[in-house]
Design an enzyme around this catalytic site. Structure first.
Site, PDB file in Angstrom:
ATOM      1  NE  ARG A  51      -1.575  -2.173   2.779  1.00 54.63           N
ATOM      2  CZ  ARG A  51      -1.649  -3.421   2.312  1.00 54.63           C
ATOM      3  NH1 ARG A  51      -2.681  -3.785   1.619  1.00 54.63           N
ATOM      4  NH2 ARG A  51      -0.702  -4.313   2.548  1.00 54.63           N
ATOM      5  CB  THR A  52       3.370   2.600   2.336  1.00 57.45           C
ATOM      6  OG1 THR A  52       2.618   2.064   3.419  1.00 57.45           O
ATOM      7  CG2 THR A  52       3.877   3.973   2.705  1.00 57.45           C
ATOM      8  CE  LYS A  80      26.642  -2.504  -5.554  1.00 59.55           C
ATOM      9  NZ  LYS A  80      26.508  -1.417  -6.537  1.00 59.55           N
ATOM     10  NE  ARG A 101       7.035   0.675   5.003  1.00 58.11           N
ATOM     11  CZ  ARG A 101       5.828   0.132   4.916  1.00 58.11           C
ATOM     12  NH1 ARG A 101       5.694  -1.144   4.590  1.00 58.11           N
ATOM     13  NH2 ARG A 101       4.749   0.851   5.171  1.00 58.11           N
ATOM     14  CG  HIS A 129       3.283   3.758   8.653  1.00 60.79           C
ATOM     15  ND1 HIS A 129       3.402   4.623   7.592  1.00 60.79           N
ATOM     16  CD2 HIS A 129       2.919   2.560   8.121  1.00 60.79           C
ATOM     17  CE1 HIS A 129       3.124   3.967   6.477  1.00 60.79           C
ATOM     18  NE2 HIS A 129       2.826   2.720   6.769  1.00 60.79           N
TER      19      HIS A 129
END
Ligand code: CP
Length: 306
Positions: A51-52, A80, A101, A129
């Site tokens: 969703r986000t 890396k 995120r 959030h």
């Protein structure tokens, strides 16, 4: 330059302006279809999302802008050993705003210290959030017509659920909200939410283990999934994962105008039979997420439509 890292980064007035703008976007989509022409959003997702990430990308596209980014740390140079500081300084050369995120709490805040463009916290570990919070506030306001004067129940994994921590914090600024926290003892809200939000602001709250004993009192029920990815021990997850399952039988005792929210994804905690009940708001909530993210992108980029 503004970032959105913590749900309290926006004042109550700014939140209301953003909800008003979201409602205007919903009512007049064409008016906003070119407002981000020539602008780019980067989605840096070091942790999975449906969703986000996709609602951010759809939001930017519907504003006439473009998107770039990655959907897992594995496909970025984080593998890396590149730091988030370096990543955002580089991505800031390619994009006008970044939604990030990350599994580590505080990573978007660290990123914002070096970023040349606005950083949006799209979820940091079990912490916050804030764009889900804007989504939840828009949904509550659209469904109930108000953001105060209600009894709200939070149910499930209140320990690891970042959407719960964010929403409780944001709602603490609205009047006359009664909080009922429904969880097993092991999954109660963290101490910092209890002290910083409830106790420091003299906000009463009730902690219970049974959903049945309180469901009839609720105006809003905010269901959550048990967050498997945050458990240290699989056996504990298996023991706790199905503690609460909202089904049509339980809903017989609920108010006729209850609003059932869930940030999604759902696992077992809401029976799919509940989806047809008009009180189930969670798919409308997911759609609202796109509109409120359109409003947020506009605000952080300082864009307006006459
Ligand atoms: N609600 C939410 O954050 O969903 P995703 O994890 O799919 O983005």
């Amino acid at each position: 330059m503004r970032h959105l890292i913590d749900p309290m980064d926006l004042s109550v007035q700014e939140i209301q302006e953003m909800l008003d703008l979201s409602n205007d976007i919903i009512a007049n989509k064409d008016k906003y279809s070119e407002v981000c022409k020539g602008k780019k959003l980067a989605t840096l997702f070091f942790e999975p999302s449906t969703r986000t990430r996709l609602s951010f990308e759809a939001a930017m596209m519907e504003l006439g802008g473009n998107v770039l980014g990655f959907s897992s740390a594995d496909s970025s140079s984080a593998t890396k050993g590149e730091s988030v500081h370096d990543t955002v300084q580089v991505v800031g050369c390619y994009a006008d705003v970044i939604a990030m995120r990350h599994p580590k709490e505080g990573a978007p805040l660290l990123a914002s210290l070096k970023s040349p463009v606005p950083i949006i916290n799209a979820g940091d570990g079990g912490h916050y959030h804030p764009t889900q919070t804007l989504t939840d506030l828009l949904t509550i306001q659209r469904e109930k017509g108000r953001l105060g004067n209600m009894t709200i129940g939070f149910c499930g994994d209140l320990k690891f659920g970042r959407t719960v921590h964010s929403l409780i914090k944001a709602l603490s600024r609205y009047e006359n909200i009664r909080y009922i926290l429904i969880s097993p003892k092991e999954l109660q809200v963290p101490d910092y939410i209890r002290t910083e939000v409830f106790e420091n602001n003299n906000i009463p709250y009730q902690q219970v283990e049974s959903m049945d004993e309180v469901i009839g009192e609720l105006d809003v029920l905010y269901m959550t999934r048990v967050q498997r990815e945050r458990f240290f021990n699989e056996a504990d997850y298996i023991r706790l994962k199905d503690t609460y399952i909202l089904d049509t039988k339980k809903l017989k005792n609920a108010k006729e105008d209850l609003s059932i929210l869930h940030p999604l994804p759902r696992v077992n905690e809401i029976s799919t039979k509940v989806d047809d009940d008009p009180r189930a708001c969670y798919f409308r909530q997911a759609l609202n997420g796109k509109y409120v993210r359109m409003a947020l992108i506009m605000k952080l980029l300082g864009l307006e439509v006459e």
